[in-house]
Design a protein around this motif. Structure first.
Motif, PDB file in Angstrom:
ATOM      1  N   MET A   1      -2.331  17.889  38.866  1.00 25.63           N
ATOM      2  CA  MET A   1      -1.128  18.451  38.224  1.00 25.63           C
ATOM      3  C   MET A   1      -0.745  17.615  37.006  1.00 25.63           C
ATOM      4  SD  MET A   1       2.459  19.350  39.952  1.00 25.63           S
ATOM      5  CE  MET A   1       1.851  19.200  41.624  1.00 25.63           C
ATOM      6  N   SER A   2      -0.454  18.334  35.987  1.00 25.87           N
ATOM      7  CA  SER A   2      -0.090  17.598  34.776  1.00 25.87           C
ATOM      8  C   SER A   2       1.274  16.928  34.938  1.00 25.87           C
ATOM      9  CB  SER A   2      -0.046  18.556  33.593  1.00 25.87           C
ATOM     10  OG  SER A   2       1.041  19.440  33.745  1.00 25.87           O
ATOM     11  N   ARG A   3       1.501  15.974  34.071  1.00 28.58           N
ATOM     12  CA  ARG A   3       2.763  15.229  34.154  1.00 28.58           C
ATOM     13  C   ARG A   3       3.954  16.127  33.905  1.00 28.58           C
ATOM     14  NH1 ARG A   3       3.489  10.000  30.570  1.00 28.58           N
ATOM     15  NH2 ARG A   3       5.666  10.392  30.937  1.00 28.58           N
ATOM     16  N   ARG A   4       3.754  17.070  32.972  1.00 24.92           N
ATOM     17  CA  ARG A   4       4.821  17.987  32.580  1.00 24.92           C
ATOM     18  C   ARG A   4       5.222  18.878  33.753  1.00 24.92           C
ATOM     19  NH1 ARG A   4       7.022  21.489  28.531  1.00 24.92           N
ATOM     20  NH2 ARG A   4       6.552  23.514  29.385  1.00 24.92           N
ATOM     21  N   LYS A   5       4.195  19.389  34.437  1.00 23.42           N
ATOM     22  CA  LYS A   5       4.435  20.268  35.568  1.00 23.42           C
ATOM     23  C   LYS A   5       5.183  19.520  36.670  1.00 23.42           C
ATOM     24  CE  LYS A   5       1.622  24.217  36.448  1.00 23.42           C
ATOM     25  NZ  LYS A   5       0.265  24.688  36.672  1.00 23.42           N
ATOM     26  N   ARG A   6       4.758  18.301  36.900  1.00 25.62           N
ATOM     27  CA  ARG A   6       5.388  17.504  37.946  1.00 25.62           C
ATOM     28  C   ARG A   6       6.860  17.257  37.617  1.00 25.62           C
ATOM     29  NH1 ARG A   6       1.936  12.502  39.072  1.00 25.62           N
ATOM     30  NH2 ARG A   6       0.389  14.137  39.303  1.00 25.62           N
ATOM     31  N   LEU A   7       7.106  17.020  36.358  1.00 28.13           N
ATOM     32  CA  LEU A   7       8.486  16.779  35.918  1.00 28.13           C
ATOM     33  C   LEU A   7       9.336  18.025  36.135  1.00 28.13           C
ATOM     34  CD1 LEU A   7      10.229  14.595  34.448  1.00 28.13           C
ATOM     35  CD2 LEU A   7       9.793  15.875  32.356  1.00 28.13           C
ATOM     36  N   ILE A   8       8.763  19.173  35.776  1.00 31.11           N
ATOM     37  CA  ILE A   8       9.491  20.430  35.939  1.00 31.11           C
ATOM     38  C   ILE A   8       9.801  20.686  37.413  1.00 31.11           C
ATOM     39  CG2 ILE A   8       9.214  22.950  35.809  1.00 31.11           C
ATOM     40  CD1 ILE A   8       7.809  22.452  33.083  1.00 31.11           C
ATOM     41  N   ARG A   9       8.800  20.446  38.270  1.00 27.64           N
ATOM     42  CA  ARG A   9       9.019  20.666  39.701  1.00 27.64           C
ATOM     43  C   ARG A   9      10.058  19.702  40.257  1.00 27.64           C
ATOM     44  NH1 ARG A   9       3.143  22.408  42.021  1.00 27.64           N
ATOM     45  NH2 ARG A   9       3.180  24.326  40.871  1.00 27.64           N
ATOM     46  N   ASP A  10      10.035  18.494  39.751  1.00 29.49           N
ATOM     47  CA  ASP A  10      11.008  17.506  40.212  1.00 29.49           C
ATOM     48  C   ASP A  10      12.425  17.946  39.849  1.00 29.49           C
ATOM     49  OD1 ASP A  10      11.178  15.073  41.612  1.00 29.49           O
ATOM     50  OD2 ASP A  10      11.851  14.100  39.753  1.00 29.49           O
ATOM     51  N   LEU A  11      12.573  18.416  38.637  1.00 27.81           N
ATOM     52  CA  LEU A  11      13.885  18.895  38.181  1.00 27.81           C
ATOM     53  C   LEU A  11      14.323  20.118  38.981  1.00 27.81           C
ATOM     54  CD1 LEU A  11      13.599  18.577  34.317  1.00 27.81           C
ATOM     55  CD2 LEU A  11      15.171  17.342  35.793  1.00 27.81           C
ATOM     56  N   ALA A  12      13.363  21.016  39.226  1.00 30.69           N
ATOM     57  CA  ALA A  12      13.668  22.235  39.976  1.00 30.69           C
ATOM     58  C   ALA A  12      14.141  21.885  41.381  1.00 30.69           C
ATOM     59  CB  ALA A  12      12.431  23.120  40.041  1.00 30.69           C
ATOM     60  N   ARG A  13      13.481  20.911  42.000  1.00 26.60           N
ATOM     61  CA  ARG A  13      13.843  20.495  43.349  1.00 26.60           C
ATOM     62  C   ARG A  13      15.263  19.935  43.372  1.00 26.60           C
ATOM     63  NH1 ARG A  13       9.922  16.826  44.200  1.00 26.60           N
ATOM     64  NH2 ARG A  13       8.503  18.564  44.427  1.00 26.60           N
ATOM     65  N   GLN A  14      15.552  19.082  42.397  1.00 22.86           N
ATOM     66  CA  GLN A  14      16.892  18.493  42.318  1.00 22.86           C
ATOM     67  C   GLN A  14      17.952  19.573  42.149  1.00 22.86           C
ATOM     68  OE1 GLN A  14      17.215  15.478  39.297  1.00 22.86           O
ATOM     69  NE2 GLN A  14      15.289  14.570  39.952  1.00 22.86           N
ATOM     70  N   ARG A  15      17.675  20.520  41.254  1.00 23.64           N
ATOM     71  CA  ARG A  15      18.647  21.569  40.978  1.00 23.64           C
ATOM     72  C   ARG A  15      18.850  22.462  42.194  1.00 23.64           C
ATOM     73  NH1 ARG A  15      20.034  23.185  35.372  1.00 23.64           N
ATOM     74  NH2 ARG A  15      20.428  20.989  35.650  1.00 23.64           N
TER      75      ARG A  15
END
Ligand SMILES: [Zn+2]
Length: 106
Positions: A1-15
């Motif tokens: 998984m790319s870094r960008r995707k991981r960041l997006i998923r992390d943000l989505a989880r938090q939200r």
């Protein structure tokens, strides 16, 4: 998984977790429809980003009407069977949806 995707998923989880938190507060205030809206938004975010949240958090949401299940307030929880397996039965008080969870003893 790319870094960008991981960041997006992390943000989505938090939200999503934050929205579920808000939904729980609203249900305690008696705002069922607003709470449902928050839950649906959280689920949409999770679906779109394919982010994962812990199972026990997901089980808090009614699968049928997307209301937060709080025992005694919006849901009834019963425990059945004690010998070989234990079943945890959760019923949504808003729509009547029933969820069964089974655990086997070893
Ligand atoms: Zn329901």
């Amino acid at each position: 998984m790319s870094r960008r995707k991981r960041l997006i998923r992390d943000l989505a989880r938090q939200r999503a977790l934050y929205l579920i938190d808000l939904a729980e507060q609203e249900v305690r205030r008696g705002n069922v429809s607003l709470s449902r809206k928050y839950c649906e938004l959280a689920l949409a975010i999770l679906r779109r980003t394919r982010a994962k949240i812990p199972k026990y958090v997901k089980r808090k949401i009614c699968k049928k009407c997307h209301v937060i299940l709080i025992p005694g307030l919006t849901s009834v929880t019963r425990i059945k069977g004690f010998r070989r397996s234990i079943r945890i039965i959760t019923r949504c008080k808003v729509c009547g949806w029933v969820h069964r969870l089974m655990f086997r003893k070893r």
